[in-house]
Scaffold this motif. Structure first.
Motif, PDB file in Angstrom:
ATOM      1  N   LYS A   1     -29.727  61.453 -10.363  1.00  0.00           N
ATOM      2  CA  LYS A   1     -30.564  60.456  -9.696  1.00  0.00           C
ATOM      3  C   LYS A   1     -31.157  59.480 -10.698  1.00  0.00           C
ATOM      4  O   LYS A   1     -31.186  58.266 -10.457  1.00  0.00           O
ATOM      5  CB  LYS A   1     -31.682  61.170  -8.936  1.00  0.00           C
ATOM      6  CG  LYS A   1     -32.554  60.217  -8.122  1.00  0.00           C
ATOM      7  CD  LYS A   1     -33.604  60.974  -7.333  1.00  0.00           C
ATOM      8  CE  LYS A   1     -34.466  60.018  -6.516  1.00  0.00           C
ATOM      9  NZ  LYS A   1     -35.522  60.744  -5.760  1.00  0.00           N
TER      10      LYS A   1
ATOM     11  N   ARG B   1     -29.913  58.696 -13.641  1.00  0.00           N
ATOM     12  CA  ARG B   1     -28.849  57.836 -14.176  1.00  0.00           C
ATOM     13  C   ARG B   1     -28.518  56.722 -13.186  1.00  0.00           C
ATOM     14  O   ARG B   1     -28.300  55.573 -13.577  1.00  0.00           O
ATOM     15  CB  ARG B   1     -27.607  58.679 -14.490  1.00  0.00           C
ATOM     16  CG  ARG B   1     -26.500  57.876 -15.172  1.00  0.00           C
ATOM     17  CD  ARG B   1     -25.332  58.750 -15.567  1.00  0.00           C
ATOM     18  NE  ARG B   1     -25.691  59.667 -16.637  1.00  0.00           N
ATOM     19  CZ  ARG B   1     -25.583  60.999 -16.567  1.00  0.00           C
ATOM     20  NH1 ARG B   1     -25.140  61.559 -15.465  1.00  0.00           N
ATOM     21  NH2 ARG B   1     -25.913  61.756 -17.585  1.00  0.00           N
ATOM     22  N   GLU B   2     -28.488  57.055 -11.903  1.00  0.00           N
ATOM     23  CA  GLU B   2     -28.205  56.039 -10.885  1.00  0.00           C
ATOM     24  C   GLU B   2     -29.283  54.956 -10.891  1.00  0.00           C
ATOM     25  O   GLU B   2     -28.982  53.760 -10.850  1.00  0.00           O
ATOM     26  CB  GLU B   2     -28.131  56.699  -9.508  1.00  0.00           C
ATOM     27  CG  GLU B   2     -27.855  55.714  -8.379  1.00  0.00           C
ATOM     28  CD  GLU B   2     -27.869  56.385  -7.012  1.00  0.00           C
ATOM     29  OE1 GLU B   2     -27.802  55.656  -6.010  1.00  0.00           O
ATOM     30  OE2 GLU B   2     -27.965  57.626  -6.947  1.00  0.00           O
ATOM     31  N   GLN B   3     -30.547  55.352 -10.954  1.00  0.00           N
ATOM     32  CA  GLN B   3     -31.645  54.386 -10.974  1.00  0.00           C
ATOM     33  C   GLN B   3     -31.620  53.551 -12.245  1.00  0.00           C
ATOM     34  O   GLN B   3     -31.869  52.341 -12.218  1.00  0.00           O
ATOM     35  CB  GLN B   3     -32.979  55.132 -10.848  1.00  0.00           C
ATOM     36  CG  GLN B   3     -33.192  55.774  -9.499  1.00  0.00           C
ATOM     37  CD  GLN B   3     -34.458  56.622  -9.451  1.00  0.00           C
ATOM     38  OE1 GLN B   3     -34.950  57.057 -10.483  1.00  0.00           O
ATOM     39  NE2 GLN B   3     -34.971  56.841  -8.245  1.00  0.00           N
TER      40      GLN B   3
ATOM     41  N   ASP C   1     -28.740  51.032 -12.123  1.00  0.00           N
ATOM     42  CA  ASP C   1     -29.022  50.025 -11.112  1.00  0.00           C
ATOM     43  C   ASP C   1     -30.026  49.018 -11.657  1.00  0.00           C
ATOM     44  O   ASP C   1     -29.860  47.798 -11.503  1.00  0.00           O
ATOM     45  CB  ASP C   1     -29.571  50.706  -9.858  1.00  0.00           C
ATOM     46  CG  ASP C   1     -29.659  49.742  -8.674  1.00  0.00           C
ATOM     47  OD1 ASP C   1     -28.685  48.996  -8.455  1.00  0.00           O
ATOM     48  OD2 ASP C   1     -30.691  49.732  -8.002  1.00  0.00           O
TER      49      ASP C   1
END
Length: 483
Positions: free
Chosen positions: A392, A394-396, A399
């Protein structure tokens, strides 16, 4: 304290001692009025005149300084106001004096004072040269209150020397042009060192090292992590030594280099702060000039100061190099005694692949990563904790990086007007029902964020606050910054 004050008074003489007192007091009480600073300076000089000559009463300094602290606690007091004064004034004697001596006002990250180079400035200088001099020292020193004393003193004094030379001989414009060119390296150095010391005092040595890792990673396409880490450590050491330099010779050093016979060169005679910069510049050039042409070109400058200013002003890589995927740090790496190094290496790899994103974004990434590492490495089930939190995060992270990169890439390539037009089109598509005043407000907010955070060497602390504000504002309209 008496020995320090009297030593400076005897070595500098009354006039230079008074100049030093204006600079030191303006730096310490950056929110004080001009009149309050002059009141402090008058007291300091008076005490030195009375208590420092040979044969003076040995108890003179203690008595006079105690009387000064008592006047500081009077109501009303003619001295700078500070929220901590009331607490100090509850104490008595030496405890009160020491408490008052530690008080200082918060410093600013972004200076706003503008030096004047026109007929009106000359008229003011010629009508009251002493008053003009005092006010300039006050304004300049309070605005650059984080920069090392010798740098601020030299820069402030060269301006006054320029006014003295250019206003009295009628040379006017030509004289100002030549003198401004002559002192530009010193004024630029003042701005750079003020920013560096502000960040050092606020963030500490380790976070400053991180800032330099990010800077070097995004400016050199061929530097290795080992290269960048060594230079970042050296830069943080230099900043630490320079910003903490409180030796008695710092002001005298500033006066001595205030009117050099030739454009400023960095030598041992330039004082410890400037000499450290020379040594650091040499290390940068030895490490990177053979690997990267832009560093090679800077290192061929006329002197070390010019070389450093050139390196400092280098833009981020406009086209990030095509690099292979890199190895992410494992859970074991992050929880080992070298966990900080692993995290720094990770940030280095990310920064060189996202050269347009604001530095404040990388700082935010590092801090959030630190929090996850700290939480998971102390968890009973470390593996499960990382497995839950890393994807989570890494995704944020990516982004946020992509959106920051997109914003700054458009800002730099489209310029201000084109950038605003593009923003308006995007917001109109996302919020087709929004009234024009809402769209205009969002455009101005995002444009302000980009102009604050996208230029090279943008102030990361101020930029970080702008990003937080932007997230709050745009989320209130249903468009979060990361989306």
């Amino acid at each position: 304290m008496r020995d320090e004050v009297c030593g400076e008074f005897k070595s500098l003489g009354k006039d230079k001692f008074r100049t030093g007192a204006i600079i030191a007091s303006s730096r310490k009480y950056s929110n004080a009025t001009f009149e309050e600073i002059l009141n402090v300076v008058s007291e300091i000089v008076s005490i030195a005149e009375k208590c420092c000559p040979e044969g003076a009463d040995p108890e003179c300094y203690e008595k006079e300084s105690l009387a000064l602290s008592n006047r500081s606690c009077s109501d009303p007091s003619p001295f700078p106001k500070h929220s901590g004064i009331a607490g100090c004034c509850l104490a008595e004697g030496l405890e009160r004096k020491l408490c008052l001596a530690t008080l200082k006002h918060p410093v600013k990250e972004i200076p706003v004072y503008q030096e004047r180079f026109n007929d009106q400035a000359c008229m003011a200088f010629e009508n009251d040269s002493q008053g003009f001099r005092d006010r300039h020292l006050y304004e300049y020193s309070r605005d650059y209150s984080s920069a090392p004393v010798p740098v601020v003193a030299a820069s402030a004094m060269t301006y006054l020397n320029m006014m003295r030379a250019c206003c009295h001989n009628g040379a006017g414009g030509y004289c100002f042009t030549m003198r401004r060119l002559f002192r530009k390296p010193l004024t630029t150095l003042t701005q750079i060192s003020n920013k560096a010391c502000f960040h050092y005092n606020l963030l500490g040595k380790e976070k400053i090292k991180l800032s330099y890792i990010i800077k070097f990673a995004r400016k050199s396409s061929k530097a290795t992590f080992e290269d960048v880490l060594a230079l970042a450590i050296d830069a943080s050491e230099m900043v630490s030594r320079s910003c903490n330099d409180t030796s008695n010779s710092t002001f005298e050093t500033g006066i001595s280099i205030a009117e050099p016979k030739t454009p400023l060169h960095l030598t041992r005679n330039s004082g410890p702060n400037l000499w450290q910069l020379s040594e650091h510049t040499t290390k940068i050039c030895d490490t990177l000039s053979t690997k990267d042409k832009i560093f090679h070109d800077c290192c061929n400058a006329i002197n070390k100061l010019s070389a450093y200013l050139c390196i400092y002003s280098l833009p981020w890589m406009r086209t990030p190099p095509k690099l292979p995927d890199f190895q992410k740090p494992s859970d074991e790496d992050l929880c080992s005694e070298n966990g900080t190094l692993a995290l720094e290496h990770y940030l280095f790899e990310v920064a060189r692949r996202h050269t347009y994103a604001p530095e404040a974004v990388f700082t935010s990434i590092y801090e959030s990563s630190e929090n996850i590492v700290s939480s998971c490495c102390s968890d009973i089930n470390t593996t499960a904790c990382f497995a839950l939190k890393r994807p989570k995060a890494r995704e944020q992270i990516f982004d946020l990086l992509e959106k920051g990169t997109e914003m700054c890439s458009q800002f730099i390539h489209l310029r201000a007007t084109g950038f605003k037009e593009k923003l308006r089109e995007d917001y109109r598509k996302r919020l087709p029902e929004a009234p024009e005043e809402v769209i205009s407000g969002l455009v101005e907010q995002r444009s302000s964020l980009a102009s604050s955070c996208c230029p090279v060497n943008a102030p990361p602390v101020y930029c970080g606050l702008k990003i937080e504000t932007e997230v709050s504002r745009t989320c209130s309209h249903g468009i979060c910054f990361q989306h």
